[in-house]
Motif scaffolding. Sequence first.
Motif, PDB file in Angstrom:
ATOM      1  N   GLY A  39       0.795  -1.211   0.000  1.00  0.00           N
ATOM      2  CA  GLY A  39       0.000   0.000   0.000  1.00  0.00           C
ATOM      3  C   GLY A  39       0.831   1.266   0.000  1.00  0.00           C
ATOM      4  O   GLY A  39       0.311   2.350  -0.179  1.00  0.00           O
ATOM      5  N   GLY A  40       2.148   1.154   0.206  1.00  0.00           N
ATOM      6  CA  GLY A  40       3.022   2.320   0.150  1.00  0.00           C
ATOM      7  C   GLY A  40       3.289   2.700  -1.298  1.00  0.00           C
ATOM      8  O   GLY A  40       3.354   1.849  -2.181  1.00  0.00           O
ATOM      9  N   CYS A  41       3.461   3.991  -1.554  1.00  0.00           N
ATOM     10  CA  CYS A  41       3.607   4.440  -2.949  1.00  0.00           C
ATOM     11  C   CYS A  41       5.044   4.438  -3.423  1.00  0.00           C
ATOM     12  O   CYS A  41       5.298   4.488  -4.622  1.00  0.00           O
ATOM     13  CB  CYS A  41       3.007   5.849  -3.120  1.00  0.00           C
ATOM     14  N   GLY A  42       6.026   4.402  -2.517  1.00  0.00           N
ATOM     15  CA  GLY A  42       7.421   4.432  -2.924  1.00  0.00           C
ATOM     16  C   GLY A  42       7.907   5.797  -3.344  1.00  0.00           C
ATOM     17  O   GLY A  42       9.017   5.946  -3.844  1.00  0.00           O
ATOM     18  N   GLY A  43       7.096   6.836  -3.162  1.00  0.00           N
ATOM     19  CA  GLY A  43       7.448   8.180  -3.605  1.00  0.00           C
ATOM     20  C   GLY A  43       8.661   8.756  -2.907  1.00  0.00           C
ATOM     21  O   GLY A  43       9.408   9.530  -3.483  1.00  0.00           O
ATOM     22  N   GLN A  44       8.906   8.354  -1.666  1.00  0.00           N
ATOM     23  CA  GLN A  44      10.047   8.890  -0.930  1.00  0.00           C
ATOM     24  C   GLN A  44      11.354   8.468  -1.586  1.00  0.00           C
ATOM     25  O   GLN A  44      12.316   9.215  -1.598  1.00  0.00           O
ATOM     26  CB  GLN A  44      10.007   8.431   0.513  1.00  0.00           C
ATOM     27  N   GLN A  45      11.404   7.275  -2.151  1.00  0.00           N
ATOM     28  CA  GLN A  45      12.633   6.816  -2.803  1.00  0.00           C
ATOM     29  C   GLN A  45      13.001   7.727  -3.968  1.00  0.00           C
ATOM     30  O   GLN A  45      14.169   8.026  -4.181  1.00  0.00           O
ATOM     31  CB  GLN A  45      12.456   5.378  -3.294  1.00  0.00           C
ATOM     32  N   LEU A  46      12.018   8.190  -4.709  1.00  0.00           N
ATOM     33  CA  LEU A  46      12.272   9.091  -5.828  1.00  0.00           C
ATOM     34  C   LEU A  46      12.789  10.435  -5.337  1.00  0.00           C
ATOM     35  O   LEU A  46      13.749  10.974  -5.885  1.00  0.00           O
ATOM     36  CB  LEU A  46      10.991   9.287  -6.644  1.00  0.00           C
ATOM     37  N   ALA A  76      -4.727  14.871   6.875  1.00  0.00           N
ATOM     38  CA  ALA A  76      -6.115  14.423   6.880  1.00  0.00           C
ATOM     39  C   ALA A  76      -6.273  13.085   6.165  1.00  0.00           C
ATOM     40  O   ALA A  76      -5.573  12.811   5.190  1.00  0.00           O
ATOM     41  CB  ALA A  76      -7.006  15.471   6.228  1.00  0.00           C
ATOM     42  N   PRO A  77      -7.192  12.253   6.642  1.00  0.00           N
ATOM     43  CA  PRO A  77      -7.428  10.960   6.004  1.00  0.00           C
ATOM     44  C   PRO A  77      -7.798  11.128   4.529  1.00  0.00           C
ATOM     45  O   PRO A  77      -8.620  11.962   4.168  1.00  0.00           O
ATOM     46  CB  PRO A  77      -8.607  10.370   6.785  1.00  0.00           C
ATOM     47  N   GLY A  78      -7.169  10.353   3.677  1.00  0.00           N
ATOM     48  CA  GLY A  78      -7.481  10.375   2.253  1.00  0.00           C
ATOM     49  C   GLY A  78      -6.801  11.469   1.458  1.00  0.00           C
ATOM     50  O   GLY A  78      -6.826  11.456   0.232  1.00  0.00           O
ATOM     51  N   SER A  79      -6.171  12.435   2.135  1.00  0.00           N
ATOM     52  CA  SER A  79      -5.601  13.549   1.379  1.00  0.00           C
ATOM     53  C   SER A  79      -4.349  13.149   0.602  1.00  0.00           C
ATOM     54  O   SER A  79      -4.064  13.727  -0.436  1.00  0.00           O
ATOM     55  CB  SER A  79      -5.299  14.730   2.296  1.00  0.00           C
ATOM     56  N   VAL A  80      -3.600  12.156   1.083  1.00  0.00           N
ATOM     57  CA  VAL A  80      -2.401  11.728   0.365  1.00  0.00           C
ATOM     58  C   VAL A  80      -2.791  11.108  -0.976  1.00  0.00           C
ATOM     59  O   VAL A  80      -2.237  11.467  -2.020  1.00  0.00           O
ATOM     60  CB  VAL A  80      -1.562  10.743   1.208  1.00  0.00           C
ATOM     61  N   SER A  81      -3.760  10.207  -0.979  1.00  0.00           N
ATOM     62  CA  SER A  81      -4.174   9.594  -2.245  1.00  0.00           C
ATOM     63  C   SER A  81      -4.859  10.610  -3.147  1.00  0.00           C
ATOM     64  O   SER A  81      -4.662  10.600  -4.374  1.00  0.00           O
ATOM     65  CB  SER A  81      -5.081   8.389  -2.003  1.00  0.00           C
ATOM     66  N   LYS A  82      -5.638  11.515  -2.574  1.00  0.00           N
ATOM     67  CA  LYS A  82      -6.301  12.548  -3.374  1.00  0.00           C
ATOM     68  C   LYS A  82      -5.272  13.459  -4.040  1.00  0.00           C
ATOM     69  O   LYS A  82      -5.381  13.776  -5.227  1.00  0.00           O
ATOM     70  CB  LYS A  82      -7.234  13.367  -2.478  1.00  0.00           C
ATOM     71  N   THR A  83      -4.248  13.848  -3.292  1.00  0.00           N
ATOM     72  CA  THR A  83      -3.202  14.706  -3.847  1.00  0.00           C
ATOM     73  C   THR A  83      -2.392  13.974  -4.902  1.00  0.00           C
ATOM     74  O   THR A  83      -2.042  14.547  -5.937  1.00  0.00           O
ATOM     75  CB  THR A  83      -2.289  15.210  -2.716  1.00  0.00           C
ATOM     76  N   ALA A  84      -2.085  12.703  -4.678  1.00  0.00           N
ATOM     77  CA  ALA A  84      -1.347  11.925  -5.671  1.00  0.00           C
ATOM     78  C   ALA A  84      -2.150  11.789  -6.961  1.00  0.00           C
ATOM     79  O   ALA A  84      -1.601  11.940  -8.063  1.00  0.00           O
ATOM     80  CB  ALA A  84      -1.000  10.550  -5.115  1.00  0.00           C
ATOM     81  N   ASN A  85      -3.434  11.521  -6.839  1.00  0.00           N
ATOM     82  CA  ASN A  85      -4.285  11.446  -8.028  1.00  0.00           C
ATOM     83  C   ASN A  85      -4.307  12.776  -8.759  1.00  0.00           C
ATOM     84  O   ASN A  85      -4.233  12.836  -9.989  1.00  0.00           O
ATOM     85  CB  ASN A  85      -5.710  11.042  -7.657  1.00  0.00           C
ATOM     86  N   PHE A  86      -4.402  13.844  -8.004  1.00  0.00           N
ATOM     87  CA  PHE A  86      -4.444  15.186  -8.586  1.00  0.00           C
ATOM     88  C   PHE A  86      -3.136  15.509  -9.307  1.00  0.00           C
ATOM     89  O   PHE A  86      -3.133  16.080 -10.394  1.00  0.00           O
ATOM     90  CB  PHE A  86      -4.713  16.192  -7.467  1.00  0.00           C
ATOM     91  N   ALA A  87      -2.018  15.113  -8.719  1.00  0.00           N
ATOM     92  CA  ALA A  87      -0.711  15.457  -9.285  1.00  0.00           C
ATOM     93  C   ALA A  87      -0.288  14.557 -10.438  1.00  0.00           C
ATOM     94  O   ALA A  87       0.471  14.991 -11.306  1.00  0.00           O
ATOM     95  CB  ALA A  87       0.352  15.417  -8.192  1.00  0.00           C
ATOM     96  N   TYR A  88      -0.748  13.311 -10.476  1.00  0.00           N
ATOM     97  CA  TYR A  88      -0.310  12.377 -11.505  1.00  0.00           C
ATOM     98  C   TYR A  88      -1.388  12.063 -12.544  1.00  0.00           C
ATOM     99  O   TYR A  88      -1.149  12.107 -13.738  1.00  0.00           O
ATOM    100  CB  TYR A  88       0.164  11.057 -10.868  1.00  0.00           C
ATOM    101  N   ILE A  89      -2.569  11.720 -12.071  1.00  0.00           N
ATOM    102  CA  ILE A  89      -3.612  11.260 -12.989  1.00  0.00           C
ATOM    103  C   ILE A  89      -4.193  12.401 -13.812  1.00  0.00           C
ATOM    104  O   ILE A  89      -4.425  12.250 -15.008  1.00  0.00           O
ATOM    105  CB  ILE A  89      -4.704  10.486 -12.219  1.00  0.00           C
ATOM    106  N   LEU A  90      -4.416  13.561 -13.196  1.00  0.00           N
ATOM    107  CA  LEU A  90      -4.965  14.690 -13.942  1.00  0.00           C
ATOM    108  C   LEU A  90      -4.080  15.084 -15.127  1.00  0.00           C
ATOM    109  O   LEU A  90      -4.571  15.161 -16.255  1.00  0.00           O
ATOM    110  CB  LEU A  90      -5.205  15.887 -13.015  1.00  0.00           C
ATOM    111  N   PRO A  91      -2.766  15.316 -14.938  1.00  0.00           N
ATOM    112  CA  PRO A  91      -1.941  15.677 -16.100  1.00  0.00           C
ATOM    113  C   PRO A  91      -1.905  14.603 -17.184  1.00  0.00           C
ATOM    114  O   PRO A  91      -1.961  14.916 -18.379  1.00  0.00           O
ATOM    115  CB  PRO A  91      -0.546  15.901 -15.517  1.00  0.00           C
TER     116      PRO A  91
END
Length: 148
Positions: A39-46, A76-91
């Motif tokens: 469930g971890g995104c691995g974003g910290q490694q990047l 806040a709960p859910g904000s990490v996935s919401k922000t990731a979707n906003f930053a990656y999926i939208l573009p």
Amino acid sequence: MVTVGADQVTIRAIVRSLEGEIALVEVEQGGCGRCHEEGGCGGQQLTQMFCSGPKTYQVINAVGAAVGDQVRVGIAPGSVSKTANFAYILPLTVAFAGAAVGTSLGGDAGGILGAIGGLVIAFAYIRFRMRSELGNRAERPYIISVLN
């Protein structure tokens, strides 16, 4: 130290400066610390490839912490996935849509221009959203408590 609860991710930080209701906090470990877990995104490694040392973040200081205080910061709960979707999926979605429209109007060259135009529009929208307080305040990290 990072704590991951059922509803919230919290991390310890030190307040480095204050500007009104916003505090600039420094954390030694970025992210939630779940990079290698399921469930971890691995974003910290990047991010570790591009910067080292402590990271600073702007957070809401509703508890009145002072400069130098060690604090617990919550997300806040859910904000990490919401922000990731906003930053990656939208573009990506807008780039594909721009490429499809561009290809139908001007072939390969139109597709390339459409994809680039879509990315420019998506990044401009993201930049606007990040600067505006509308809809953004609920997703911002905030100081939960002062630890010392």
